[in-house]
Structures are given as C-alpha cells and as structure tokens.
Design a protein around this motif. Structure first.
Motif, mmCIF file in Angstrom:
data_model
loop_
_atom_site.group_PDB
_atom_site.id
_atom_site.type_symbol
_atom_site.label_atom_id
_atom_site.label_comp_id
_atom_site.label_asym_id
_atom_site.label_seq_id
_atom_site.Cartn_x
_atom_site.Cartn_y
_atom_site.Cartn_z
ATOM 1 N N PRO A 145 59.076 -24.832 8.848
ATOM 2 C CA PRO A 145 59.909 -25.535 9.838
ATOM 3 C C PRO A 145 59.613 -25.164 11.300
ATOM 4 N N ILE A 146 59.326 -23.897 11.570
ATOM 5 C CA ILE A 146 59.047 -23.530 12.969
ATOM 6 C C ILE A 146 57.727 -24.152 13.414
ATOM 7 N N ASP A 155 57.423 -26.800 16.451
ATOM 8 C CA ASP A 155 56.485 -26.549 17.545
ATOM 9 C C ASP A 155 55.542 -27.732 17.734
ATOM 10 N N ARG A 163 55.268 -30.106 21.062
ATOM 11 C CA ARG A 163 53.985 -30.335 21.746
ATOM 12 C C ARG A 163 53.587 -31.814 21.734
ATOM 13 N N LYS A 167 52.767 -33.402 19.030
ATOM 14 C CA LYS A 167 51.632 -33.490 18.094
ATOM 15 C C LYS A 167 52.136 -33.471 16.651
ATOM 16 N N THR A 227 52.592 -18.555 10.686
ATOM 17 C CA THR A 227 53.026 -19.910 11.035
ATOM 18 C C THR A 227 52.071 -20.607 12.000
ATOM 19 N N THR A 228 51.485 -19.861 12.938
ATOM 20 C CA THR A 228 50.554 -20.483 13.891
ATOM 21 C C THR A 228 49.296 -20.983 13.183
ATOM 22 N N ASP A 229 48.746 -20.171 12.293
ATOM 23 C CA ASP A 229 47.591 -20.624 11.510
ATOM 24 C C ASP A 229 47.969 -21.833 10.653
ATOM 25 N N GLU A 269 50.258 -24.029 11.372
ATOM 26 C CA GLU A 269 50.411 -25.164 12.292
ATOM 27 C C GLU A 269 49.054 -25.808 12.597
ATOM 28 N N VAL A 270 48.068 -24.975 12.859
ATOM 29 C CA VAL A 270 46.726 -25.490 13.132
ATOM 30 C C VAL A 270 46.125 -26.106 11.861
ATOM 31 N N LEU A 320 47.634 -29.525 11.504
ATOM 32 C CA LEU A 320 47.180 -30.446 12.561
ATOM 33 C C LEU A 320 45.683 -30.770 12.458
ATOM 34 N N LYS A 321 44.892 -29.727 12.158
ATOM 35 C CA LYS A 321 43.432 -29.887 12.265
ATOM 36 C C LYS A 321 42.679 -29.674 10.949
#
Lengths: 175, 427
Positions: B38-39, B43, B47, B49, B139-141, B143-144, B147-148
């Motif tokens: 969820p975070i 995020d 953004r 995105k 979570t950041t990894d 998120e990427v 997205l990618k």
C-alpha cells in the motif's frame, strides 16, 4: 539529496533486527510519519531508552555486525528517517535493510571492527558527533575534545542513489 | 567455466549494469501483499505514476492480517484491493480465496525454473525451491518493480550446501535448515545464494524444498535455490502440460537452469543428516539451535502450526499423524492455520482437521497473523510458543513473548506434553 551527520546514538550489539527497530504490530500504519513514536521500541540494551534524549537528538546510529537483519520492512529505515536519522554506521548490514537505506536516499556505511572499536570509545561522550562527507567518503568522529577521520567505501551505485534522492527517481529516469 | 543457477538467471535477465557490481534484472513475477505494497501504491499515486509494467506479472494477495482486525488493517487491504481492481490484476486473492503468499503463489503454478521473483517480504527466498532466483526486497524496490519491471542487485555469490546421508525418522526439512543456519550463523550467507544440493534434497518433495529455501534469509541469504528436476515437473505439471509434449521434455528444458558441474562456488558446506536429531531454537536468533534432546522438557503456553515455512499439506499430515487420538496437554493452547484454502480443504477431506480439533486445536483461516505478532494468536508478555514458523526474535509473536522454532512433528509432540518433546517416540 539528504544531509548526513550530527549527534550519535550508540547501539553496542550485533544482529539488531527489524522487529527491534520497528515491531510488526506497527506495520498497519499507512504513513511513514505515524511510525515516529515507535522507534527502536522493542530493543533491550543496557542503558538504552527508546524515548530518551539520546534517541531523540540522534542524527546518526552506530552499531555492530549484521544490522537490520530479519524482515524486508522498509518501515525500519522510514522510522529512522522520520526521526531525522539518515545514516547508520555498522560493521555490516543485512542485505535488504542496506538496500532499503540507499533506495530511500539514506546512507548505510560499513566500517571495519577496529574503526568501530575506536568510535565506540566515544559512547559516553555527551557531545559525540559524526560528520559525514559522502562525496569524499570520509567521516569525522568527534567528542570529549578529540576528533578522528575515518575513510569508508560505498558502491558507486549506492552513492548514485543517494545523490539522486533514491531509487524511484533514479529508475524512472533511466528505465 | 561453468555457471551456477543464479549466474545463469542473472545473465539471461540482465537489463543494465549501471556500475560495476550492480546488475539490473528484468522481473518475471512481482508479488504483492497488503503490508508492504500500500505505501508503494500511495507513493506511485502521489508521483502521478499509478501504472504497472505488466499486470499479468503481478500476483497480489491479502494475507498478513485477514480477515482485517481493525480499521487500519482494513484500510491496507482496501488500498491493495482497489489497486488490483483498478488495474484489472487477474491474479489477486482476496477473502475466501486468500492464503499465505509463499504457499499460495507456488500452488497456483506462478513460479517456474529460471524466473526472477521479488516481493516486499523477506521470505520470498522460498520460491528458489523451483530453481528460480527469488529475493525479498523493500517497498521502494517493489515500487520500481511494479512500475518498471526491473530490480537492481549486487550479483550474489553462491554457497553450495551438500546434504547427504539418510534422513532419520522424525527428522524433516525444517530440522535440516535449522541445523544449517546453526552452522552458517545469522549472517553467514549475507549477499549469497544458498544452493541446496545432494541426495537428501533430490529425494525431497517440493513442500520440503520450500521449507528449506524459506529460511535462507535467516542465515542472511538472498535466495535459496534447489535444482529443478522431475519432482519440480510433477508439481508444476497441471500448469505446464500444454507447453510440453511430455514430462521428460519439460524436465530436459528445466535442467538448463541447473548449475553446471564446473560452476565456481564461494564456499561449500557438507552436511550428513544420518545422525541429525529433531532440532529446536533456544534463544532469540534463528542460529541458536539445539538437538531436541538438549531442550526437551521446556514448558510452553502455545503451539502454532502454520506459516509460509510449515503450513502446507505435508506438514499437516506429519503433525496429524502424531496428534491422532491424542489431546493437547492441559493448559496449553493449540492453533493450526493451514496456509491456503486448498490446503485447508484437502486437510478437511483427509480428516486431518478433525484430528486437530479432537486434540483441542483451534483451526483458523489461512493468514500470516500470529507468526509476526499481528493477529490470530499473539503472545502475552512472558509466554512461550512452540512454533513451526521461521523467526524467533524477541517479541516476534507478541511483546515479551518467546518463540521456539521447530518442525511440525516436534510441535505436535510438544502439544501433547505441554513442554518441548521429542517426536520420535510418537512415530
């Protein structure tokens, strides 16, 4: 880019895990800011108080080996970030925690045990302070009227993440 | 020079090497649950995105606290649910169909040899049991990844762990992995892949291989990995039968991911299990292990059987065989959480659920809950749990609580006696 350095919180034990940094019962929080009061809540160390002044003032954490082991929760770096702690210095890190720090644009700096032993000699100095120059890859430990410079290495990728402000911005630009 | 499985997967998925030592890999599967996703979703939305690289490669489940226990956990579930619906994610598992991520995703056939898999969950290493590279990330990894469809790694070296000998009666994959973690220590495999090899692994079921790989992270390992073979093919056959003319053809194809005979390893650990005892943790770190004979008699308050480590049908069968016709010791609570609805149903049809209930167990729906002290069996201060889970950190299952990790067999024996007990006398 974040700024790094300031008063130090010394956590003199190896294998400090993510449950000690932020217990799982707080993983139901949706915003990073809500994690703030729970920093290091379950960490039991002689003389350590998660609500004490040293924790509140700290900008840098110094610890021992395998810091951040356990869960993948990025809540661990986040609870540091919302408490204005942007750098952790340790003998070694667990992989996921280390990457989470750099992915958030924060610094996980490894130093050899001999250097950490010297740094831990300042644990009782009320003015213990570490300044960090990420570009030059040096840090200066000062306190009790003494000061010493240490050099460290971080990978060029991790450095680039810190400079970019984190992995999302970096990856979005590049891939 | 030969390559390890991990090296083959890295070479075949390499997108970029932005700096020496950093490899950006293309992802085959990005798994999501309601605690760490969820975070990332919030995020991405902030953004502007809110996109997904490929919805067919996203697998999402509400598993950690389900059904939701309060407003906050309900909100987390809702964020994941709304996102899955908004993007028409086909492989999304909600209440009624949800189970523990590392049990349900393999069960649905989502993992294949040679895959790259990430999830915002440290026990993602489980999926290496299929000959995949599977790593927990933050979570950041994640998120990427969403997205990618890429993730950056330091290419891990590989520790080869040869497991040979004969697995004695009453000794299982859980005992083997606890013993291995005891040898390697909690950071002995940091930035390393743990490759499980040898005749004992060859003879193991996929369930047992998942138990082994699940706990690679407890030694710091990036991924556990087992060599794909006919056992892997048999497990995946319902999902791949249209892709291959025969099981032999599938097996031959899978074998291309096996480590070469002349692959170079960072180190090798040889374990002969012939004299291994049931193994139990005694402290607050998973490398603090003892043979059951040295810790038997330690009183416990609660037994927990479940989780991504040991909540599969094989585990329930082993525990039920010991519990059949017996009762929980007076004053001891027993909780069983089958890891997925399919496991729950199969266990019910086999009569296993009856055995647990007649023994006095509470049988809960599939969820991670108690394992990390979030719901469904949290300990009180000073209480002790005999658990088939994977982590015994102080307070893990509840503030001030203590956890002893062990196999389903040892848990079942402990349930009968109310204190840590050797399962072999019940077999």
């Amino acid at each position: 880019m974040k700024t790094f350095g300031g008063p130090v919180l010394f956590l003199d034990r190896s294998d400090i895990n993510t449950d000690e940094i932020i217990p799982a019962k707080y993983l139901n929080e949706i915003t990073k800011q809500d994690l703030k009061p729970f920093i290091l809540e379950d960490l039991k160390l002689p003389g350590f108080d998660p609500n004490g002044g040293k924790t509140k003032n700290a900008k840098v954490i110094v610890s021992r080996a395998n810091f951040g082991c356990g869960s993948s929760r990025e809540h661990a770096p986040w609870v540091f970030e919302v408490n204005d702690i942007t750098a952790v210095i340790a003998e070694s890190f667990a992989r996921i925690f280390r990457q989470n720090m750099f992915n958030c644009g924060m610094a996980a700096i490894e130093l050899p045990k001999e250097d950490l032993d010297l740094i831990f000699k300042h644990a009782d100095d009320s003015d213990a302070n570490i300044s960090i120059d990420l570009e030059a890859q040096t840090l200066t430990m000062s306190g009790g009227g003494k000061s010493k410079v240490f050099t460290f290495t971080i990978s060029p990728f991790d450095k680039a993440l810190v400079m970019a402000g984190g992995w999302v911005d970096y990856a979005d630009r590049k891939y | 020079m030969g390559k390890t499985t991990a090296e083959k997967i890295f070479a075949s998925h390499l997108v970029d090497e932005p700096f020496p030592g950093t490899k950006v890999l293309k992802l085959d599967v990005v798994m999501c649950h309601e605690i760490t996703t969820p975070i990332a979703i919030d995020d991405l939305m902030a953004r502007g995105k809110d996109r997904i690289f490929d919805t067919s490669k996203i697998k999402a489940v509400i598993d950690h606290v389900t059904p939701s226990k309060d407003t906050k956990t309900a909100t987390q579930a809702k964020i994941l649910r709304d996102w899955a619906h908004r993007h028409a994610i086909k492989d999304f598992f909600d209440i009624g169909a949800n189970g523990v991520c590392h049990a349900i995703f393999p069960e649905k056939g989502f993992i294949r040899p040679g895959y790259t898999v990430i999830m915002g969950d440290s026990h993602t290493c489980t999926h290496g049991a299929f000959g995949a590279f599977a790593a927990g990330i933050g979570t950041t990894d994640l998120e990427v990844g969403i997205l990618k469809g890429v993730c950056a790694f330091r290419e891990p070296k590989t520790i080869r762990i040869n497991v040979t000998g004969t697995l004695p009666k009453g000794v299982y994959a859980k005992d083997v992995i606890l013993h291995i973690i005891g040898k390697l220590t909690v950071n002995g495999a940091t930035d390393r892949v743990m490759e499980f090899r040898g005749t004992v692994i060859d003879a193991m079921s996929m369930e047992s291989r998942m138990t082994l790989c699940n706990m690679a992270i407890e030694a710091g390992g990036t991924s556990g990995i087992c060599m794909p073979d006919m056992t892997t093919v048999d497990y995946l056959w319902p999902f791949i039968s249209s892709e291959y003319p025969s099981k032999d053809a599938a097996c031959a194809d899978f074998k291309k991911w096996c480590s070469d005979d002349d692959a170079i390893y960072d180190s090798t650990l040889n374990i002969d299990v012939t004299t291994l005892e049931p193994t139990v943790t005694f402290g607050y770190k998973p490398d603090q292990v003892k043979p059951v004979s040295e810790i038997a008699g330690t009183p416990v308050d609660q037994i927990y059987i479940g989780s991504c480590t040991n909540g599969r049908l094989e585990d329930l069968r082993i525990a039920a065989a010991i519990l059949k016709g017996r009762k929980l010791a007076p004053g001891v609570r027993g909780i069983l959480s089958p890891a997925t609805p399919d496991i729950y149903q199969a266990a019910n049809k086999e009569g296993l659920i009856d055995i647990f209930m007649e023994a006095g167990f509470c049988v809960t729906n599939p969820t991670c809950g108690a394992c990390l002290g979030m719901s469904n069996g949290v300990l009180a201060d000073g209480e002790v749990c005999a658990s088939t889970t994977n982590r015994n950190f102080m307070g893990r299952m509840g503030k001030g609580g203590m956890v002893h990790l062990m196999s389903p067999a040892t848990s079942a024996a402990t349930a009968i006696e109310g204190k840590i007990a050797d399962p072999r006398k019940y077999l």
